[in-house]
Write an enzyme that holds these catalytic residues in place. Structure first.
Site, PDB file in Angstrom:
ATOM      1  NE  ARG A   1      -2.521  -1.864   3.153  1.00 41.30           N
ATOM      2  CZ  ARG A   1      -2.954  -2.480   4.120  1.00 41.30           C
ATOM      3  NH1 ARG A   1      -4.158  -2.669   3.998  1.00 41.30           N
ATOM      4  NH2 ARG A   1      -2.471  -3.316   4.939  1.00 41.30           N
TER       5      ARG A   1
ATOM      6  CG  ASP B   1       3.615 -27.212   8.331  1.00 42.67           C
ATOM      7  OD1 ASP B   1       4.807 -27.143   9.124  1.00 42.67           O
ATOM      8  OD2 ASP B   1       2.512 -27.700   8.907  1.00 42.67           O
ATOM      9  CG  HIS B   2       8.430 -23.163   9.303  1.00 43.18           C
ATOM     10  ND1 HIS B   2       7.437 -23.031  10.182  1.00 43.18           N
ATOM     11  CD2 HIS B   2       9.469 -23.298  10.330  1.00 43.18           C
ATOM     12  CE1 HIS B   2       7.370 -22.903  11.369  1.00 43.18           C
ATOM     13  NE2 HIS B   2       8.819 -23.162  11.559  1.00 43.18           N
TER      14      HIS B   2
ATOM     15  CE  LYS C   1      11.295 -26.766  11.693  1.00 43.30           C
ATOM     16  NZ  LYS C   1      12.279 -25.914  12.360  1.00 43.30           N
TER      17      LYS C   1
ATOM     18  CD  GLU D   1       8.218 -22.278  19.695  1.00 46.88           C
ATOM     19  OE1 GLU D   1       8.930 -20.954  19.135  1.00 46.88           O
ATOM     20  OE2 GLU D   1       6.977 -22.411  19.865  1.00 46.88           O
TER      21      GLU D   1
ATOM     22  CG  HIS E   1       4.484 -26.451  12.567  1.00 44.37           C
ATOM     23  ND1 HIS E   1       4.399 -26.125  11.367  1.00 44.37           N
ATOM     24  CD2 HIS E   1       4.389 -25.054  13.297  1.00 44.37           C
ATOM     25  CE1 HIS E   1       4.394 -24.782  11.261  1.00 44.37           C
ATOM     26  NE2 HIS E   1       4.475 -24.376  12.355  1.00 44.37           N
TER      27      HIS E   1
ATOM     28  CE  LYS F   1      13.044 -23.782  17.979  1.00 47.96           C
ATOM     29  NZ  LYS F   1      11.653 -23.666  17.719  1.00 47.96           N
TER      30      LYS F   1
HETATM   31  C1  BG6 Z   1       5.512 -21.110  13.826  1.00 47.73           C
HETATM   32  C2  BG6 Z   1       4.546 -20.831  14.932  1.00 47.73           C
HETATM   33  O1  BG6 Z   1       4.376 -21.594  13.026  1.00 47.73           O
HETATM   34  O2  BG6 Z   1       6.262 -21.975  14.180  1.00 47.73           O
HETATM   35  C3  BG6 Z   1       5.185 -20.093  16.162  1.00 47.73           C
HETATM   36  O3  BG6 Z   1       3.526 -19.758  14.830  1.00 47.73           O
HETATM   37  C4  BG6 Z   1       6.454 -21.172  16.516  1.00 47.73           C
HETATM   38  O4  BG6 Z   1       4.769 -19.957  17.438  1.00 47.73           O
HETATM   39  C5  BG6 Z   1       7.251 -21.409  15.232  1.00 47.73           C
HETATM   40  O5  BG6 Z   1       7.523 -20.407  17.564  1.00 47.73           O
HETATM   41  C6  BG6 Z   1       8.141 -22.726  15.778  1.00 47.73           C
HETATM   42  O6  BG6 Z   1       8.884 -23.010  14.692  1.00 47.73           O
HETATM   43  P1  BG6 Z   1      10.421 -23.316  14.741  1.00 47.73           P
HETATM   44  O7  BG6 Z   1      11.043 -23.622  13.186  1.00 47.73           O
HETATM   45  O8  BG6 Z   1      11.396 -22.404  15.408  1.00 47.73           O
HETATM   46  O9  BG6 Z   1      10.336 -24.519  15.523  1.00 47.73           O
END
Ligand code: BG6
Length: 522
Positions: free
Chosen positions: A68, A209-210, A214, A248, A272, A377
């Site tokens: 924007r 979905d990240h 991995k 985490e 996830h 973590k």
């Molecule tokens: C995200 C969540 O999808 O994944 C976050 O919204 C979370 O809350 C994160 O911290 C965790 O991802 P990773 O790769 O750091 O384990």
């Protein structure tokens, strides 16, 4: 297990697994909506730059940021360069100098159809000027509430059209990339899908979905199905339980606005954790192709036994972090975080015991645990095997012999470790548990690894759906969670179920035994 290759065996490292992408890819334009936002500067542009640096983008491409804010191309490039200087100081400024001229900017009001026609004209002009084919990746780096609107407007402007033979490199294609959350519940996920499908076919939609990007998550399928030794044991006859942990240290940070209405079940479990579960539990697909893999995953979701909503506490522990100490630093409790209600009942931790009603898994509990503000973590999958049926060593040892445990480490170490019993040196009958360890990181041989965004952008340009959610999976995952969420969110139940834990501890006390079951024996 050490990190060497048996010289007598073939290794695919030298050839077939070379870097993907590059010259074989069709030219295209990557259009980023939300160009002046954080995600674009922090993740998407660095990912594209890194792919460019490693010759993994098509030889001809354009990147068009849309947002924007009024800006011209140069101002956009300057803002990205400044962000880089401040946050990601450059070790290779020449790459940026070659990359930056391929970036353009288009001011765009998301609701205005006319602005999309201007965008279409810009894209066509850039195609002509730079010899780029009219292939498009539309990346929605905007709040999810804008997905339906932008998806619809792209379609109305005629930018979503793609021919039936999308796999052919001869024809133009158009794809849309969206990130989670895919809806807030089953009904909204179905509605979002309906709107996107008005303009895009399923094969054009890439739901990120990240976790799937991995390396070690992808490795689950290789471990299971490219080795003959695991699969015969991968079932109820030999496995006692399976644990999936994603803990985490971080709290909710600046995301309370979203998190307050999501909580850990929507934020981590719906996506996830379900993917990790599916990869661990699925049947072998007939081929390593997206459709076959997705088909097997959805069968797992279909086989999930619904939790008993009358007795949720038996299979679900919910927690919320209170004030505490993380890494030697005092931190606020969730209710004290900015933009969180003082009496919030949003869970920041959940431990769930679930069962999969099928031949392979009947009776094997799967423990899924995820939480914020935990001591470390750490993300891993634990496969706990059963004890030996009879111990001939019982005379000399304590009553139980520790059963084998396979740990698939995803974070911090990317590894596979197997613990088993050996003879303790210099003793007659004494047993000693040991661990064989494979470290994925060391195996990389200094190859450039791709981060999650690099991986998904590349796969999207390649049209490969392997690392993305398919809509039926999204809906089945919501269908499983919806009744749980509904019950949990009734006020009285929420208050009754929610247990508090000090930040920096492994969740509420009630979950500690489960946490212990998921520990890494190393
Ligand atoms: C995200 C969540 O999808 O994944 C976050 O919204 C979370 O809350 C994160 O911290 C965790 O991802 P990773 O790769 O750091 O384990």
């Amino acid at each position: 297990m050490d990190n060497t290759t048996n010289p007598g065996q073939r290794s695919s490292d030298q050839g077939t697994c070379a870097l993907r992408g590059g010259n074989d890819l069709p030219s295209c334009s990557i259009v980023i909506f939300g160009a002046s936002g954080d995600l674009t500067a922090r993740k998407l542009i660095p990912a594209l730059l890194n792919l460019f640096r490693h010759h993994c983008l098509p030889p001809r491409f354009n990147i068009v940021g849309c947002g924007r804010s009024p800006m011209d191309h140069d101002a956009f490039r300057r803002s990205l360069a400044e962000f880089r200087q401040q946050n990601q100081p450059d070790d290779d400024p020449t790459a940026w100098q070659k990359f930056a001229p391929r970036i353009f900017y288009q001011e765009l009001r998301y609701d205005q159809p006319a602005d999309y026609l201007v965008l279409a004209e810009l894209l066509a002009r850039l195609d002509r000027e730079h010899g780029v084919a009219p292939n498009r990746v539309f990346y929605l780096a905007v709040p999810p509430s804008l997905y339906p609107l932008i998806g619809a407007r792209i379609g109305e402007a005629g930018l979503a059209a793609a021919t039936a033979e999308e796999n052919s490199s001869q024809v133009p294609w158009s794809r849309i990339v969206v990130e989670k959350p895919f809806g807030h519940d089953l009904a909204s996920a179905v509605e979002l899908d309906r709107v996107l499908h008005n303009s895009f076919a399923e094969r054009q939609i890439f739901r990120i979905d990240h976790y799937l990007a991995k390396e070690t998550v992808q490795n689950i399928l290789m471990l299971r199905f490219a080795n003959a030794i695991f699969e015969p044991l991968w079932n109820r006859s030999y496995i006692d339980y399976v644990g999936i942990l994603s803990g985490e240290k971080l709290g909710v940070e600046h995301r309370a606005g979203f998190y307050e209405s999501a909580g850990v079940l929507r934020d981590m479990f719906q996506n996830h954790m379900m993917q990790l579960l599916a990869l661990t539990a699925m049947e072998p697909p007939s081929r390593f192709e997206a459709t076959q893999v997705q088909d097997e995953k959805v069968k797992v979701f279909r086989a999930l036994k619904p939790l008993d909503s009358g007795d949720l506490a038996a299979s679900l522990i919910l927690g919320q972090y209170g004030p505490g100490t993380v890494a030697g630093r005092m931190v606020a409790g969730y209710r004290q975080e900015q933009a969180v209600a003082a009496d919030s009942t949003t869970p920041t931790f959940a431990a769930m015991k679930l069962l999969i009603d099928n031949w392979r898994w009947r009776g094997v509990p799967f423990y899924l645990i995820s939480g914020k503000r935990m001591p470390a973590k750490e993300t891993r999958i634990v496969i706990q095997f059963k004890e030996v049926p009879h111990s001939m060593f019982r005379r000399e040892t304590a009553d139980t012999i520790l059963a084998n445990r396979l740990v698939l480490g995803i974070h911090p170490e990317e590894k596979i470790s197997l613990s088993f019993q050996t003879k303790s040196p210099h003793s007659k009958e004494c047993l000693q548990p040991v661990t064989m360890n494979f470290n994925y990181e060391r195996r990389r041989n200094n190859r450039p690894g791709f981060d999650a965004y690099e991986m998904v952008l590349l796969d999207c340009i390649q049209g490969d759906h392997m690392l993305f959610w398919r809509q039926d999976g999204v809906e089945l995952s919501w269908a499983f969670l919806d009744p749980i969420l509904r019950t949990c969110e009734e006020c009285t139940v929420a208050e009754k179920l929610l247990q508090f834990y000090p930040a920096g501890t492994p969740g509420p006390e009630a979950a500690h035994p489960w946490m212990k079951m998921l520990s890494d024996p190393e």
